[in-house]
Design a protein around this motif. Structure first.
Motif, mmCIF file in Angstrom:
data_model
loop_
_atom_site.group_PDB
_atom_site.id
_atom_site.type_symbol
_atom_site.label_atom_id
_atom_site.label_comp_id
_atom_site.label_asym_id
_atom_site.label_seq_id
_atom_site.Cartn_x
_atom_site.Cartn_y
_atom_site.Cartn_z
ATOM 1 N N ASP A 72 38.448 -1.375 34.526
ATOM 2 C CA ASP A 72 38.902 -2.481 35.492
ATOM 3 C C ASP A 72 37.974 -3.771 35.311
ATOM 4 N N ASN A 73 37.912 -4.581 35.068
ATOM 5 C CA ASN A 73 36.880 -5.458 34.650
ATOM 6 C C ASN A 73 36.789 -6.072 35.980
ATOM 7 N N ALA A 74 37.977 -6.540 36.631
ATOM 8 C CA ALA A 74 37.324 -7.276 37.927
ATOM 9 C C ALA A 74 37.219 -6.814 38.861
ATOM 10 N N LYS A 75 37.423 -5.227 38.792
ATOM 11 C CA LYS A 75 36.862 -4.626 40.216
ATOM 12 C C LYS A 75 35.899 -4.130 39.474
ATOM 13 N N ASN A 76 35.241 -4.536 38.636
ATOM 14 C CA ASN A 76 33.777 -3.548 38.305
ATOM 15 C C ASN A 76 33.719 -2.410 38.223
ATOM 16 N N THR A 77 35.080 -1.659 37.732
ATOM 17 C CA THR A 77 35.399 0.177 37.909
ATOM 18 C C THR A 77 35.171 0.639 36.619
ATOM 19 N N ALA A 78 35.319 1.753 36.217
ATOM 20 C CA ALA A 78 35.650 2.895 35.548
ATOM 21 C C ALA A 78 35.793 3.794 35.715
ATOM 22 N N TYR A 79 37.012 4.212 34.882
ATOM 23 C CA TYR A 79 37.710 5.944 35.460
ATOM 24 C C TYR A 79 37.667 6.979 33.824
ATOM 25 N N LEU A 80 37.817 8.535 34.779
ATOM 26 C CA LEU A 80 37.694 9.080 33.298
ATOM 27 C C LEU A 80 39.109 9.908 33.774
ATOM 28 N N GLN A 81 39.543 10.337 33.070
ATOM 29 C CA GLN A 81 39.987 11.064 33.333
ATOM 30 C C GLN A 81 40.229 12.532 32.231
ATOM 31 N N MET A 82 40.638 13.222 32.971
ATOM 32 C CA MET A 82 39.802 14.014 31.957
ATOM 33 C C MET A 82 40.914 15.753 32.252
ATOM 34 N N ASN A 83 42.055 15.590 31.219
ATOM 35 C CA ASN A 83 42.877 16.641 30.711
ATOM 36 C C ASN A 83 41.927 17.936 29.639
ATOM 37 N N SER A 84 43.130 18.429 30.202
ATOM 38 C CA SER A 84 42.607 19.920 29.307
ATOM 39 C C SER A 84 41.608 20.572 29.905
ATOM 40 N N LEU A 85 41.119 20.887 31.007
ATOM 41 C CA LEU A 85 40.060 21.198 31.512
ATOM 42 C C LEU A 85 39.088 21.874 31.268
ATOM 43 N N LYS A 86 38.570 22.632 31.275
ATOM 44 C CA LYS A 86 37.401 24.361 30.132
ATOM 45 C C LYS A 86 36.364 24.248 31.489
ATOM 46 N N PRO A 87 36.523 25.667 31.337
ATOM 47 C CA PRO A 87 35.142 25.480 32.538
ATOM 48 C C PRO A 87 33.740 25.234 32.181
ATOM 49 N N GLU A 88 33.638 24.959 30.830
ATOM 50 C CA GLU A 88 32.188 24.495 29.962
ATOM 51 C C GLU A 88 32.444 22.741 30.576
ATOM 52 N N ASP A 89 33.274 22.061 30.998
ATOM 53 C CA ASP A 89 33.164 21.057 31.996
ATOM 54 C C ASP A 89 32.548 21.135 33.125
ATOM 55 N N THR A 90 32.567 21.999 33.782
ATOM 56 C CA THR A 90 31.674 22.392 35.686
ATOM 57 C C THR A 90 30.298 21.526 35.038
ATOM 58 N N ALA A 91 29.835 21.042 35.557
ATOM 59 C CA ALA A 91 28.740 20.259 35.681
ATOM 60 C C ALA A 91 29.232 18.660 36.854
ATOM 61 N N VAL A 92 27.637 18.573 37.368
ATOM 62 C CA VAL A 92 27.667 17.086 37.966
ATOM 63 C C VAL A 92 27.717 16.301 37.347
ATOM 64 N N TYR A 93 28.672 14.570 37.610
ATOM 65 C CA TYR A 93 29.522 14.057 36.821
ATOM 66 C C TYR A 93 28.873 12.798 37.220
ATOM 67 N N TYR A 94 27.466 11.703 36.274
ATOM 68 C CA TYR A 94 27.402 10.724 36.550
ATOM 69 C C TYR A 94 28.007 9.731 35.732
ATOM 70 N N CYS A 95 27.744 8.760 36.284
ATOM 71 C CA CYS A 95 28.241 7.152 36.195
ATOM 72 C C CYS A 95 27.382 5.955 35.939
ATOM 73 N N ASN A 96 26.875 5.251 35.266
ATOM 74 C CA ASN A 96 26.084 4.598 35.014
ATOM 75 C C ASN A 96 26.551 2.934 35.147
ATOM 76 N N ALA A 97 26.360 1.898 35.703
ATOM 77 C CA ALA A 97 26.434 0.488 34.755
ATOM 78 C C ALA A 97 25.373 -0.289 34.045
ATOM 79 N N GLN A 98 25.563 -0.571 33.433
ATOM 80 C CA GLN A 98 24.168 -1.170 31.993
ATOM 81 C C GLN A 98 24.726 -3.049 32.471
ATOM 82 N N ASP A 99 24.047 -3.509 33.145
ATOM 83 C CA ASP A 99 24.009 -5.621 34.121
ATOM 84 C C ASP A 99 23.157 -5.805 33.078
ATOM 85 N N ILE A 100 23.357 -7.114 32.768
ATOM 86 C CA ILE A 100 23.087 -7.895 31.365
ATOM 87 C C ILE A 100 21.777 -8.711 31.413
#
Length: 116
Positions: A72-100
């Motif tokens: 959602d560009n207006a909110k400067n927010t990103a989403y990650l919908q994760m389906n069919s999760l597997k044990p190997e998806d276990t991790a710390v998930y990080y987000c980054n934002a690149q300001d121009i």
């Protein structure tokens, strides 16, 4: 200064779903690309998915067809919908934002654990 905050992690059973959110705030000029990365114990941080302000997306092969990144560009927010999760998806998930103008900013991470 740009602040990035992830949310939505937790414990889920294999085959389940989670939705992560990443909100950028502060002295933002213009956020071009936002990205999701993950780091499992003993492993290097790896790319999960990215999305540009125009909506162009890129995924790691390991999550294609299961994860969907959106924004959602207006909110400067990103989403990650994760389906069919597997044990190997276990991790710390990080987000980054690149300001121009100001460069890349990282969040503190959110834990995702896939286990029965």
């Amino acid at each position: 200064q740009v602040h990035v905050v992830e949310s939505g992690g937790g414990l889920v059973q294999p085959g389940g779903s989670l939705r992560l959110s990443c909100a950028a705030s502060g002295s933002i000029f213009s956020i071009n690309k936002m990205g999701w990365y993950r780091q499992a114990p003993g492993k290097e941080r790896e790319l999960v998915a990215t999305i540009t302000s125009a909506g162009s997306t890129n995924y790691a092969d390991s999550v294609k067809g299961r994860f969907t990144v959106s924004r959602d560009n207006a909110k400067n927010t990103a989403y990650l919908q994760m389906n069919s999760l597997k044990p190997e998806d276990t991790a710390v998930y990080y987000c980054n934002a690149q300001d121009i103008l100001q460069g890349v900013y990282w969040g503190q991470g959110t834990q995702v654990t896939v286990s029965s």
